[in-house]
Design an enzyme around this catalytic site. Structure first.
Site, PDB file in Angstrom:
ATOM      1  N   HIS A   1      34.789  27.128  51.420  1.00  0.00           N
ATOM      2  CA  HIS A   1      34.865  28.556  51.705  1.00  0.00           C
ATOM      3  C   HIS A   1      35.074  28.867  53.188  1.00  0.00           C
ATOM      4  O   HIS A   1      35.728  29.834  53.522  1.00  0.00           O
ATOM      5  CB  HIS A   1      33.638  29.272  51.130  1.00  0.00           C
ATOM      6  CG  HIS A   1      33.665  29.297  49.625  1.00  0.00           C
ATOM      7  ND1 HIS A   1      32.880  28.478  48.854  1.00  0.00           N
ATOM      8  CD2 HIS A   1      34.457  29.986  48.757  1.00  0.00           C
ATOM      9  CE1 HIS A   1      33.164  28.679  47.568  1.00  0.00           C
ATOM     10  NE2 HIS A   1      34.110  29.582  47.483  1.00  0.00           N
TER      11      HIS A   1
ATOM     12  N   ASP B   1      32.416  34.269  42.474  1.00  0.00           N
ATOM     13  CA  ASP B   1      31.149  33.618  42.831  1.00  0.00           C
ATOM     14  C   ASP B   1      30.520  34.208  44.088  1.00  0.00           C
ATOM     15  O   ASP B   1      29.367  33.936  44.404  1.00  0.00           O
ATOM     16  CB  ASP B   1      31.349  32.101  42.979  1.00  0.00           C
ATOM     17  CG  ASP B   1      32.488  31.757  43.923  1.00  0.00           C
ATOM     18  OD1 ASP B   1      32.750  32.542  44.865  1.00  0.00           O
ATOM     19  OD2 ASP B   1      33.130  30.712  43.726  1.00  0.00           O
TER      20      ASP B   1
ATOM     21  N   GLN C   1      36.282  33.772  29.706  1.00  0.00           N
ATOM     22  CA  GLN C   1      36.130  32.356  30.012  1.00  0.00           C
ATOM     23  C   GLN C   1      34.733  31.867  29.655  1.00  0.00           C
ATOM     24  O   GLN C   1      33.851  32.644  29.341  1.00  0.00           O
ATOM     25  CB  GLN C   1      36.382  32.120  31.509  1.00  0.00           C
ATOM     26  CG  GLN C   1      35.467  32.953  32.405  1.00  0.00           C
ATOM     27  CD  GLN C   1      36.015  33.128  33.814  1.00  0.00           C
ATOM     28  OE1 GLN C   1      36.951  32.439  34.208  1.00  0.00           O
ATOM     29  NE2 GLN C   1      35.425  34.023  34.573  1.00  0.00           N
TER      30      GLN C   1
ATOM     31  N   ASP D   1      41.699  33.565  45.804  1.00  0.00           N
ATOM     32  CA  ASP D   1      40.857  32.434  45.397  1.00  0.00           C
ATOM     33  C   ASP D   1      40.766  32.361  43.881  1.00  0.00           C
ATOM     34  O   ASP D   1      39.709  32.578  43.300  1.00  0.00           O
ATOM     35  CB  ASP D   1      39.461  32.634  46.029  1.00  0.00           C
ATOM     36  CG  ASP D   1      38.564  31.417  45.842  1.00  0.00           C
ATOM     37  OD1 ASP D   1      39.090  30.343  45.517  1.00  0.00           O
ATOM     38  OD2 ASP D   1      37.350  31.552  46.030  1.00  0.00           O
TER      39      ASP D   1
ATOM     40  N   ASP E   1      37.873  40.706  40.568  1.00  0.00           N
ATOM     41  CA  ASP E   1      37.716  39.550  39.689  1.00  0.00           C
ATOM     42  C   ASP E   1      37.765  40.037  38.252  1.00  0.00           C
ATOM     43  O   ASP E   1      37.146  41.027  37.893  1.00  0.00           O
ATOM     44  CB  ASP E   1      36.394  38.830  39.972  1.00  0.00           C
ATOM     45  CG  ASP E   1      36.329  37.468  39.269  1.00  0.00           C
ATOM     46  OD1 ASP E   1      36.354  36.440  39.978  1.00  0.00           O
ATOM     47  OD2 ASP E   1      36.267  37.432  38.025  1.00  0.00           O
TER      48      ASP E   1
ATOM     49  N   ASP F   1      42.239  42.343  35.967  1.00  0.00           N
ATOM     50  CA  ASP F   1      43.200  41.302  36.270  1.00  0.00           C
ATOM     51  C   ASP F   1      43.834  41.650  37.623  1.00  0.00           C
ATOM     52  O   ASP F   1      44.380  42.746  37.803  1.00  0.00           O
ATOM     53  CB  ASP F   1      44.260  41.274  35.163  1.00  0.00           C
ATOM     54  CG  ASP F   1      45.177  40.068  35.282  1.00  0.00           C
ATOM     55  OD1 ASP F   1      45.683  39.821  36.395  1.00  0.00           O
ATOM     56  OD2 ASP F   1      45.395  39.390  34.268  1.00  0.00           O
ATOM     57  N   ALA F   2      43.724  40.735  38.576  1.00  0.00           N
ATOM     58  CA  ALA F   2      44.145  41.052  39.943  1.00  0.00           C
ATOM     59  C   ALA F   2      45.614  41.463  39.999  1.00  0.00           C
ATOM     60  O   ALA F   2      46.005  42.304  40.810  1.00  0.00           O
ATOM     61  CB  ALA F   2      43.909  39.855  40.852  1.00  0.00           C
TER      62      ALA F   2
END
Ligand SMILES: Cc1cc2nc3c(=O)[nH]c(=O)nc-3n(C[C@H](O)[C@H](O)[C@H](O)COP(=O)(O)OP(=O)(O)OC[C@H]3O[C@@H](n4cnc5c(N)ncnc54)[C@H](O)[C@@H]3O)c2cc1C
Lengths: 501, 533
Positions: free
Chosen positions: A266, A290, A236, A363, A310, A344-345
């Site tokens: 959050h 993040d 990304q 998330d 992530d 990749d989750a």
């Protein structure tokens, strides 16, 4: 034209460049560090004193004044020209950004401080002293005026900081090259000097070309605030922008959070799930690179282990290392309870054999593409289910029930179809608008009514109201999102398109 | 390759259009890779050329199954399911699966041939039972139709088509379709709907899977006497994009054009895959390995009975037994003496292997298409404009069928991937097609593949690390007009003495379901003959 007068044009350019570098340093510092008054005044003070140091040092230059002058020009061109890229680089990669900032400002200042005294000594025989001093100084101050007008009105808005910096470096280097012609009779080894000037010019031109691959002008126009970090990972485009009082993170041009109100998001994402569980020990965070959901989770002493999955190592390492982000997430990544998995989750859920979890915080970015849409399917939630303890609670970020009402309820229904009992909830996050989440468990459950911690946004009253949906966000008829229909991506796309127009 | 011949080859295989994109760029370095068909070709040729071996003694075994494609493996599994254990499976190659085999690299499996199966309708109970056993089918819905586990259904987006510089969703080119185009598109579906709802006096469907269950009523079977193009012309279909779409179906499933596909087979492709009029076609099931996934599951049920690298060189049925000469590992001659044999290899091989006084010349009616399949290993996803990468990616203006993406079903959406590219070599005369395909080697095929894909992905060559090439000489049975309802096809299914026949070409269409059906049918014949059921 008379040679001295041409040299005064030189003075004008040099002076403009000098002030531009100063303004650049001050602006970069206030961009990335936020606190503009302090940094601007520190930068100005340091720069002016460095000019003094430069002037004072000029007396130690005895012979070969003209070629020294050209060398100084080239030095300024390099240091000043690369100052903004270097500062951005330092900001993204080094802990001690300020040290680099001040060293750079000082070095540029010293070099610029050398310029005028040297030039005056070179010209001292061509003009009368009173003439010389009045002309040089007035061109010098005129240059400063130019710079201060150009900088905010043309340069920053049109070119951005990095390109401005490189462009003026280039100008500086050209002045150096030009000076080798104007002062030719007084310079020894002029060929070598010109070669060096050529080299500096080439470097700066390469820099300018590269600057486009860092951030394009179009991209800079896209963001309201200034880009202070931009990088394309294999997964990304990550962009961090800095506004007046807050900074924001964007992934593929989608806002992920603004530091001004991310705590609302959050806190809403994390604490209700923990409240319905009670005392979780193992927590998984899927997405959320993040580190901000992580920060909230780590507030609980019952939590013994957090696995954060992530996709993008570029994102998790940025959150751990970029001082701005690390500060915001409270250095969450250095907590020994945290383990990061860059995968990749969905594939991780399928493959990893990592025991069961009490809490899952899901998330992900909004389902704006098929590869994200798969993370909201019945298959995904079934894989997730298989990783949960009996009493586990999950919280899923679920886009806006106001802007993307169908998409939101599609996520809710998909969780249900996968076998979760759900409690939809929503809250206001000003930089996003009204935002939606889903709380899920493997058995029927009541909405949480108490919190274990004192928080910045959530209290027990607010907690209850989150589960109330005003009429314009209430449930609508939707299909369930599956791998083989990806209906959510289609809902989402059609709904957000309406708002974008 | 000289410049002239290179251009000629590209023109011959891709047409004029491709020349424009390649003419000015000669890529200096080709990716790694090789032809993977050489040993198979060599084995086949040895058998064709009358290889004789003389085993010294004969081992007894009740049943020998020749060929470990889908049909052979299913036959073996069926025997075992019936509690029958005294059987052997022979496979001439070093891997099982035949045209449904798969390959694997460091990160993903990929197909070498067959790559999908439509979800069976509830009537195909045998197949559903198998799928249930291996966990692909999870249960039944309220109407009794099978529920396939979500991860095995083809993930959306399933298809996209590349046309004039842009990718579009779906296979039918709907961008800028005219009113007439859309009207014909709808009318074609009504036509299919008619056949979906059609039943004969005995309640049979016009087109069913397995094909054996289809009606033999003349209203339907007469469709086998004309080509699909004649049928469509007769019905007044003219829309170019509709004809392209239907022809794509014929090329994809049969390796034939509209002119050479039997109208019966052409309609079968569409109508057999629908439950009821007006509904969507049955969804597709797909795996990274393609049907190699099903092959592996079948293989795991009988692997202890399989002899790899073991070619049946001669099969001699007699009154009391059937003798089979096996060449193992290319040198060892082994004799087998069986009660029954199941020949689960394509029928064209019978004339080389089966020693029988029974006249077999009618087998000439079995004709096969030639397919080139290339597997491209890519470092990363290539550049593409428009609709994003799907499972099946089709180039409207290409004689190839495009490619399927192995990582799609593995949910891997970033980084390295494998594209399986399909190119049916189609000529009026199947023998010529075969010669054309085999006349060029690895390098030429690689250049064709890259030149074709470059139209849609300008950086494909830079991203491709490896290309392996398979040239299937007898890839698929060709359902040309007259074949499906021919006497010859009926005859070929009849056992010859103690030898039974099982391969999918007996059905006239090359489908997993048909291989499954034929394997099961032959195994049941044997079980009956042995008095076990
Ligand atoms: C490129 C391509 C794509 C296809 N795509 C699809 C698809 O998407 N979906 C679908 O349903 N079908 C597809 N098919 C068709 C599908 O592969 C077949 O329908 C089915 O797998 C055939 O199985 P089979 O057992 O009948 O024959 P085969 O696969 O031909 O198996 C025969 C086996 O017998 C072995 N054999 C031959 N002679 C001997 C001997 N003398 N001794 C020992 N062993 C021998 C061969 O090595 C082979 O393993 C495709 C075929 C090809 C070529």
């Amino acid at each position: 034209m008379n040679r001295p007068y041409v040299l005064f044009l030189n003075v004008l350019i040099i002076a403009t460049c000098g002030l531009i570098y100063e303004l650049l340093a001050g602006t970069v510092a206030s961009y990335v560090l936020g606190d503009s008054v302090t940094h601007f005044s520190l930068v100005i003070g340091l720069y002016l004193s460095a000019l003094g140091v430069g002037s004072w040092l000029s007396k130690y230059i005895e012979a070969g004044l003209a070629s020294k002058f050209v060398e100084v020009e080239l030095g300024v061109a390099l240091l000043g020209g690369f100052s903004a890229p270097a500062l951005f680089f330092a900001f993204a990669h080094l802990k001690y950004f300020q040290v680099v900032l001040f060293l750079l400002v000082f070095a540029v200042g010293v070099l610029v401080g050398l310029e005028i005294p040297l030039l005056m000594r070179i010209l001292k025989d061509d003009l009368e002293f009173k003439d010389l001093i009045s002309k040089i100084l007035s061109f010098d101050y005129l240059g400063a005026l130019f710079a201060s007008i150009l900088f905010p009105i043309v340069l920053v808005p049109r070119l951005g900081l990095i390109r401005t910096s490189l462009l003026f470096g280039l100008l500086n280097a050209l002045v150096g090259l030009w000076a080798t012609y104007l002062l030719e009779p007084r310079i020894g080894g002029v060929i070598l000097l010109r070669l060096r000037a050529g080299l500096v010019i080439v470097l700066l031109v390469i820099g300018l070309i590269k600057a486009n691959s860092l951030t394009s002008l179009a991209e800079e126009q896209f963001y309201i605030d200034n880009i202070i970090y931009a990088r394309t990972t294999p997964y990304q485009r990550i962009v961090v922008t800095q506004g007046k009082n807050s900074f924001s993170l964007f992934l593929n041009e989608h806002l992920q959070f603004s530091s001004a109100d991310e705590y609302r998001y959050h806190e809403a994402l994390v604490h209700p799930a923990i409240a319905v569980h009670g005392s979780p020990s193992r927590v998984m965070i899927l997405g959320g690179g993040d580190g901000l959901a992580l920060r909230e989770v780590l507030k609980y002493s019952s939590v013994k282990e957090v696995v954060l999955v992530d996709l993008d190592p570029g994102m998790t390492s940025l959150s751990a290392k970029l001082p701005l982000l690390a500060k915001l997430n409270g250095d969450a990544y250095s907590d020994p309870r945290v383990r990061v998995v860059n995968q990749d989750a969905m594939i991780w859920l399928e493959q990893a054999n990592d025991g069961r979890f009490d809490i899952a915080i899901v998330d992900f970015p909004d389902p704006s593409s098929f590869s994200l849409g798969k993370l909201y399917t019945t298959r995904f939630y079934k894989l997730l289910k298989a990783r949960l303890t009996d009493n586990a609670a999950v919280a899923v970020q679920a886009t806006s029930p106001l802007f993307a009402r169908t998409a939101y309820w599609c996520i809710v229904r998909t969780l249900e179809a996968a076998g979760f009992f759900v409690r939809p909830y929503q809250t206001a996050v000003p930089s996003f608008g009204v935002w939606g989440f889903v709380l899920g468990k493997l058995q029927p459950f009541d909405i949480p009514t108490s919190l274990q911690l004192e928080l910045k946004y959530l209290d027990e009253e607010t907690l209850k109201t989150m589960f109330v949906f005003p009429r314009d966000m209430q449930a609508v008829e939707v299909e369930v999102n599956r791998l083989d229909n990806q209906i959510l991506v289609r809902y989402y796309e059609s709904e957000w398109r309406k708002w974008e127009n | 390759m000289g410049e002239l011949t290179r251009r000629e080859i590209l023109k011959a295989f891709l047409g004029m259009a491709a020349l424009q994109t390649i003419s000015c760029d000669r890529k200096a370095t080709l990716p790694e890779g090789k032809l993977v068909d050489l040993t198979l070709l060599e084995q086949g040729h040895r058998i064709r050329d009358g290889l004789q071996i003389e085993p010294t003694k004969r081992q007894p075994v009740s049943v020998v199954i020749v060929g470990c494609g889908v049909a052979g493996l299913v036959a073996g599994w069926t025997l075992r399911q019936a509690g029958f254990e005294d059987f052997l499976l022979l496979e001439l190659d070093s891997t099982v699966g035949g045209t449904a085999r798969s390959g694997r690299n460091s990160f993903i499996s990929y197909p070498w041939g067959a790559h999908y199966v439509p979800v069976p309708r509830k009537e195909n109970a045998d197949l559903i039972e198998f799928l249930q056993q291996i966990g692909v089918v999870e249960g039944k819905d309220e109407t009794g139709e099978p529920i396939v586990a979500e991860q095995y259904l083809c993930r959306d987006p399933e298809e996209r088509v590349f046309y004039k510089g842009h990718w579009y969703e779906g296979l039918y080119l709907s961008v800028a379709a005219s009113q007439e185009d859309l009207a014909e598109w709808n009318r074609f579906h009504q036509e299919i709907d008619y056949w979906v709802e059609w039943r004969d006096a005995r309640g049979r469907r016009a087109f069913d899977i397995p094909l054996e269950n289809s009606s033999d009523d003349p209203e339907v079977t007469k469709l086998d006497r004309i080509s699909m193009r004649e049928y469509l012309a007769h019905k007044g279909f003219k829309s170019a994009r509709l004809l392209w779409y239907i022809e794509y179906g014929c090329r994809d499933d049969y390796g034939l054009k509209l002119d050479t596909t039997s109208a019966w087979a052409g309609l079968f492709y569409f109508a057999s895959r629908m439950k009821r009029a007006g509904e969507d076609a049955q969804q597709l099931m797909a795996w990274p390995a393609g049907n190699g996934y099903l092959v592996d599951r079948l293989y795991s049920k009988v692997s202890d009975k399989v002899w790899l690298n073991s070619a049946a060189v001669t099969i001699i049925p007699t009154e009391a037994y059937v003798d089979i000469d096996v060449l193992r590992d290319g040198r060892e001659a082994i004799g087998l003496r069986a009660q029954r044999a199941i020949f689960a290899a394509p029928q064209f091989l019978r004339k080389y292997v089966l020693r029988t006084p029974v006249e077999q010349r009618f087998l000439e009616a079995f004709e096969y298409g030639s397919w080139m399949v290339a597997n491209l290993t890519l470092r990363d996803r290539p550049y593409s404009l428009g609709f994003p990468l799907a499972w099946d990616n089709v180039l409207y203006e290409s004689p190839s069928l495009g490619y399927v993406v192995a990582t799609h079903q593995a949910l891997m959406d970033y980084g390295p991937t494998v594209f399986t590219y399909y190119y049916p070599v189609i000529e009026d005369n199947p023998r010529q097609a075969r010669q054309k395909m085999l006349s060029i080697g690895w390098q030429e095929w690689v250049e064709i593949v890259l030149a074709d894909l470059k139209r849609a992905h300008r950086n494909i060559a830079q991203l491709t690390e490896r290309i392996d090439v398979m040239r299937w000489g007898h890839a698929m049975i060709l359902p040309r007009p007259g074949f499906i309802w021919s006497k010859e096809r009926q005859l070929a299914k009849q056992p010859i003495g103690r030898v039974h026949f099982a391969a999918s070409d007996l059905s006239g269409v090359a489908l997993f379901e048909e291989a499954f059906y034929q394997g099961r049918r032959a195994a049941r014949e044997v079980l009956v003959a042995l008095g076990i059921v």
